[in-house]
Design a protein around this motif. Structure first.
Motif, mmCIF file in Angstrom:
data_model
loop_
_atom_site.group_PDB
_atom_site.id
_atom_site.type_symbol
_atom_site.label_atom_id
_atom_site.label_comp_id
_atom_site.label_asym_id
_atom_site.label_seq_id
_atom_site.Cartn_x
_atom_site.Cartn_y
_atom_site.Cartn_z
ATOM 1 N N LEU A 1 15.982 6.259 13.573
ATOM 2 C CA LEU A 1 14.876 5.358 13.258
ATOM 3 C C LEU A 1 15.134 4.613 11.955
ATOM 4 C CD1 LEU A 1 11.999 7.731 14.347
ATOM 5 C CD2 LEU A 1 12.354 5.436 15.280
ATOM 6 N N ASP A 2 15.691 5.310 10.973
ATOM 7 C CA ASP A 2 16.027 4.659 9.704
ATOM 8 C C ASP A 2 17.095 3.585 9.901
ATOM 9 O OD1 ASP A 2 14.234 6.047 8.159
ATOM 10 O OD2 ASP A 2 15.690 7.451 7.321
ATOM 11 N N PHE A 3 18.084 3.885 10.735
ATOM 12 C CA PHE A 3 19.168 2.926 10.957
ATOM 13 C C PHE A 3 18.645 1.668 11.659
ATOM 14 C CE2 PHE A 3 23.214 1.648 13.211
ATOM 15 C CZ PHE A 3 23.858 1.215 12.059
ATOM 16 N N VAL A 4 17.768 1.850 12.644
ATOM 17 C CA VAL A 4 17.156 0.697 13.306
ATOM 18 C C VAL A 4 16.332 -0.106 12.299
ATOM 19 C CG1 VAL A 4 15.448 -0.003 15.030
ATOM 20 C CG2 VAL A 4 17.145 1.738 15.600
ATOM 21 N N LYS A 5 15.539 0.578 11.507
ATOM 22 C CA LYS A 5 14.698 -0.096 10.517
ATOM 23 C C LYS A 5 15.531 -0.871 9.500
ATOM 24 C CE LYS A 5 10.710 -0.831 8.366
ATOM 25 N NZ LYS A 5 9.563 -1.528 8.989
ATOM 26 N N LEU A 6 16.697 -0.341 9.146
ATOM 27 C CA LEU A 6 17.563 -0.995 8.168
ATOM 28 C C LEU A 6 17.864 -2.436 8.564
ATOM 29 C CD1 LEU A 6 19.443 -0.607 5.632
ATOM 30 C CD2 LEU A 6 21.247 -0.009 7.267
ATOM 31 N N HIS A 7 18.073 -2.684 9.859
ATOM 32 C CA HIS A 7 18.401 -4.034 10.317
ATOM 33 C C HIS A 7 17.278 -5.026 9.989
ATOM 34 C CE1 HIS A 7 21.003 -1.455 12.693
ATOM 35 N NE2 HIS A 7 21.707 -2.494 13.099
ATOM 36 N N TYR A 8 16.060 -4.557 9.994
ATOM 37 C CA TYR A 8 14.917 -5.423 9.732
ATOM 38 C C TYR A 8 14.615 -5.546 8.235
ATOM 39 C CZ TYR A 8 13.698 -4.980 14.732
ATOM 40 O OH TYR A 8 13.701 -5.008 16.099
ATOM 41 N N CYS A 9 14.641 -4.419 7.537
ATOM 42 C CA CYS A 9 14.058 -4.423 6.194
ATOM 43 C C CYS A 9 14.955 -5.082 5.153
ATOM 44 C CB CYS A 9 13.671 -3.002 5.773
ATOM 45 S SG CYS A 9 15.047 -1.889 5.451
ATOM 46 N N ILE A 10 16.280 -5.212 5.402
ATOM 47 C CA ILE A 10 17.132 -5.879 4.425
ATOM 48 C C ILE A 10 17.345 -7.350 4.777
ATOM 49 C CG2 ILE A 10 18.310 -3.743 3.773
ATOM 50 C CD1 ILE A 10 20.711 -4.645 5.433
ATOM 51 N N HIS B 1 8.151 -6.073 7.896
ATOM 52 C CA HIS B 1 9.270 -5.127 7.863
ATOM 53 C C HIS B 1 9.836 -4.961 6.457
ATOM 54 C CE1 HIS B 1 10.139 -3.603 11.819
ATOM 55 N NE2 HIS B 1 10.054 -4.796 12.374
ATOM 56 N N GLN B 2 9.723 -5.982 5.641
ATOM 57 C CA GLN B 2 10.275 -5.930 4.295
ATOM 58 C C GLN B 2 9.345 -5.248 3.297
ATOM 59 O OE1 GLN B 2 11.360 -10.107 3.778
ATOM 60 N NE2 GLN B 2 12.295 -10.002 5.820
ATOM 61 N N ASP B 3 8.177 -4.873 3.744
ATOM 62 C CA ASP B 3 7.231 -4.102 2.924
ATOM 63 C C ASP B 3 7.698 -2.654 2.880
ATOM 64 O OD1 ASP B 3 5.140 -2.719 1.773
ATOM 65 O OD2 ASP B 3 3.602 -3.493 3.134
ATOM 66 N N SER B 4 8.055 -2.155 1.703
ATOM 67 C CA SER B 4 8.614 -0.803 1.584
ATOM 68 C C SER B 4 7.631 0.281 2.003
ATOM 69 C CB SER B 4 9.107 -0.546 0.160
ATOM 70 O OG SER B 4 8.034 -0.656 -0.765
ATOM 71 N N ASN B 5 6.360 -0.060 2.126
ATOM 72 C CA ASN B 5 5.383 0.921 2.615
ATOM 73 C C ASN B 5 5.620 1.267 4.081
ATOM 74 O OD1 ASN B 5 3.849 1.229 0.208
ATOM 75 N ND2 ASN B 5 2.871 -0.758 0.598
ATOM 76 N N LYS C 1 5.197 3.716 15.321
ATOM 77 C CA LYS C 1 4.941 2.284 15.424
ATOM 78 C C LYS C 1 4.675 1.651 14.067
ATOM 79 C CE LYS C 1 2.283 -1.255 17.800
ATOM 80 N NZ LYS C 1 1.106 -1.601 18.618
ATOM 81 N N ALA C 2 4.193 2.446 13.111
ATOM 82 C CA ALA C 2 3.954 1.903 11.775
ATOM 83 C C ALA C 2 5.254 1.566 11.057
ATOM 84 C CB ALA C 2 3.142 2.903 10.941
ATOM 85 N N HIS C 3 6.384 2.073 11.562
ATOM 86 C CA HIS C 3 7.690 1.801 10.962
ATOM 87 C C HIS C 3 8.496 0.814 11.802
ATOM 88 C CE1 HIS C 3 7.127 5.170 8.145
ATOM 89 N NE2 HIS C 3 6.579 5.782 9.172
ATOM 90 N N ILE C 4 8.514 1.017 13.122
ATOM 91 C CA ILE C 4 9.202 0.122 14.057
ATOM 92 C C ILE C 4 8.118 -0.537 14.905
ATOM 93 C CG2 ILE C 4 10.949 -0.078 15.859
ATOM 94 C CD1 ILE C 4 12.118 0.976 13.288
ATOM 95 N N PHE C 5 7.884 -1.816 14.718
ATOM 96 C CA PHE C 5 6.687 -2.463 15.274
ATOM 97 C C PHE C 5 6.808 -2.849 16.742
ATOM 98 C CE2 PHE C 5 6.808 -4.350 10.758
ATOM 99 C CZ PHE C 5 6.316 -3.179 10.209
ATOM 100 N N THR C 6 8.028 -3.000 17.244
ATOM 101 C CA THR C 6 8.196 -3.478 18.617
ATOM 102 C C THR C 6 7.658 -2.462 19.617
ATOM 103 O OG1 THR C 6 10.452 -2.604 18.520
ATOM 104 C CG2 THR C 6 10.177 -4.959 18.129
ATOM 105 N N ASP C 7 6.948 -2.952 20.635
ATOM 106 C CA ASP C 7 6.317 -2.050 21.595
ATOM 107 C C ASP C 7 6.367 -2.549 23.041
ATOM 108 O OD1 ASP C 7 4.523 -4.134 21.447
ATOM 109 O OD2 ASP C 7 2.844 -2.941 20.712
ATOM 110 N N THR C 8 7.045 -3.661 23.284
ATOM 111 C CA THR C 8 7.090 -4.234 24.634
ATOM 112 C C THR C 8 8.444 -4.905 24.862
ATOM 113 O OG1 THR C 8 4.726 -4.771 24.369
ATOM 114 C CG2 THR C 8 5.854 -5.690 26.292
ATOM 115 N N ALA C 9 8.920 -4.829 26.106
ATOM 116 C CA ALA C 9 10.139 -5.543 26.474
ATOM 117 C C ALA C 9 9.891 -6.354 27.731
ATOM 118 C CB ALA C 9 11.296 -4.567 26.696
ATOM 119 N N LEU C 10 10.500 -7.527 27.790
ATOM 120 C CA LEU C 10 10.523 -8.353 28.994
ATOM 121 C C LEU C 10 11.982 -8.437 29.432
ATOM 122 C CD1 LEU C 10 8.187 -11.285 27.822
ATOM 123 C CD2 LEU C 10 7.550 -9.280 29.183
#
Length: 518
Positions: free
Chosen positions: A396-405, A417-421, A242-251
């Motif tokens: 997980l990296d590929f999903v994160k890529l969509h957010y971080c760039i 998401h754009q925080d490299s940490n 969750k610290a990398h991919i923040f989403t945790d709920t779906a409607l």
């Protein structure tokens, strides 16, 4: 010397897409009912409904269905299925000149001769086609509302590459029938109330609430998020991401068509929101729509407001399901004589249809590398865990890529998401490398990467990623030849868009006449 004990039986615990897909893969390979076959039994509870959110797929599902011997005509007729040719990303970048940003991650890879022209495209700063249109004709087909094939194409063949959208519950039923009828899988409905383990920590018996006992040499946990065997019984630790991919709920909501002849989109629409994104999937009789969001950045009411605004209607008139999501995976996917497949091994938000993709990959891997004897289990488990851990990390990296760039700065969600940490070390290294070097096949040498070079190119350059190669590389770009390449792609795109049938029209013709079997 004692003869190693042969594995002669396997129990799959849990139905749904993951369970029945696993049972199909195992039975296809292990040949239950034959002299040297392995008995495959699936046990599912009659009281647990399918979640039914995973309605989008990627290319591998087509190869899987063909391999398993499932008719494409049956899939399209019985599962409200439609063709999927891309994921269209909307608003994942800030608007430019008041224009909504959108791009396609299409399923057709660029033709083999594209590589020399990639540098030319990257070095051009103005007046160039968007990446998908420059290197593939499929976007033009999609935007014309056309199907990827015609009625005369045999099953699983087409002009464009494609996957499917379908009703997940009906797809599970199709898999179940095929497994029972054609592949010899035994099916038992029972509620498991107790699980026994032996001194070595292996599972030895499942007990139902009706007093039945089920034993096998190997157990496959497809019990969903409960992870009844791997997580609850064997206590394998869960690694949260969750610290990398923040989403945790779906409607999630099912939306009927107002017009039964309404055109059906050939793409999954993925529209970014203030703290997540909305999927929109067109089936033959309805749309499946849902909002994925991060509860640390948005309240449930605010998320519901976003969903209602997108639908243009009062969501109170529809049945909205709230689905909690725990992003991450178990430390080991195979422990002792228990293997987890599906949500029992982990979960990541459904961007890029990653869930079903990982179910399919892990089930096929288990079937192909199934242990022959009990002595083989430890070695097979080690290899399975190593390969799948790598696959999960790359997904997980590929999903994160969509957010971080993304260049969106309009909410704390996008800024975080754009925080490299919040990036993995591997992803950060890749991004730094791709800022100075064109992505290449050398970046994707392991087949367990799941998403390949071309997938990354569509996302990186669809999102206007800035690659500035070393100065001497600029001299290698032949702009004249590149322009000729772009024109050939555009000409073929125009031709294909004219010749292919309308999406809904083709589906109706298949429902009536069927496709030619392979």
């Amino acid at each position: 010397m004692e003869t190693p004990k042969k594995i002669s039986s396997v129990i799959v615990l849990g139905g749904g897409t993951a369970g029945w897909l696993t049972a199909n893969h195992l039975a296809k390979k292990l040949q239950p009912g034959t002299a040297n076959g392995v008995c495959v039994t699936l046990i599912e509870s009659p009281d647990i409904p399918t979640i039914g959110v995973g309605e989008g797929t990627v290319l591998t599902i087509r190869d899987t269905l063909k391999y398993l011997g499932i008719s494409e005509t049956e899939l399209l007729r019985e599962c409200d299925a439609t063709f999927k040719q891309s994921i269209e990303f909307i608003n994942w970048m800030a608007p430019s000149d008041r224009q909504t940003h959108r791009y396609h991650h299409v399923f057709d890879y660029p033709p083999a001769e594209y590589a020399p022209h990639l540098l030319d495209w990257v070095m051009q700063k103005e007046q160039k086609p968007d990446f998908a249109n420059a290197f593939s004709y499929q976007q033009a087909v999609i935007e014309a509302g056309k199907a990827p094939k015609g009625i005369t194409h045999p099953e699983y063949e087409g002009v464009c590459n494609y996957a499917y959208h379908f009703d997940a519950a009906k797809f599970g039923q199709l898999l179940a029938r095929h497994a029972r009828t054609n592949l010899g899988v035994k099916h038992i409905q029972a509620n498991i109330s107790r699980v026994d383990t032996d001194e070595a920590g292996n599972i030895c018996c499942l007990h139902s609430d009706q007093g039945q006992q089920f034993v096998a040499d190997l157990f496959v946990d497809c019990s969903g998020a409960n992870s009844t065997l791997l997580g609850q019984t064997l206590n394998v630790p869960f690694i949260s991401k969750k610290a990398h991919i923040f989403t945790d709920t779906a409607l999630a909501v099912q939306v009927p068509y107002t017009d039964p002849q309404q055109p059906i989109a050939c793409s999954t629409l993925a529209t970014a929101q203030q703290a997540g994104w909305i999927w929109d999937i067109g089936l033959t009789t309805r749309r499946g729509v849902g909002l994925v969001y991060a509860s640390d950045f948005q309240t449930e009411q605010s998320a519901l407001d976003d969903l209602q605004r997108y639908l243009g209607t009062d969501a109170d008139a529809l049945t909205v399901r709230k689905i909690p999501m725990r992003t991450g995976y178990y430390e080991r996917f195979w422990q002792g004589n228990c293997v987890a497949v599906g949500m029992s091994q982990g979960f990541v938000e459904p961007l890029e249809a990653t869930g079903l993709l990982l179910f399919d990959v892990s089930a096929r891997m288990l079937a192909e590398q199934f242990p022959v004897t009990h002595q083989d289990i430890c070695r097979c488990a080690a290899r399975y865990n190593k390969k799948l851990r790598y696959a999960w990390d790359r997904v997980l990296d590929f999903v994160k890529l969509h957010y971080c760039i993304s260049n969106r700065r309009d909410s704390e969600f996008w800024l975080a998401h754009q925080d490299s940490n919040t990036w993995s070390a591997t992803l950060e290294e890749d991004i730094q490398h791709w800022q100075r070097h064109l992505p290449s096949q050398y970046d994707f040498t392991d087949r367990a990467s799941v998403f390949n070079l071309e997938n990354h190119l569509y996302v990186l350059y669809g999102m206007q990623f800035n690659t500035m190669p070393a100065a001497f590389l600029q001299q290698q770009a032949d702009h004249t030849q590149a322009q000729q390449f772009y024109r050939r792609i555009a000409d073929y795109a125009q031709q294909a868009a004219k010749q292919l049938p309308e999406h809904r029209d083709l589906l109706q013709r298949i429902a009536r006449f069927g496709l030619q079997p392979l």
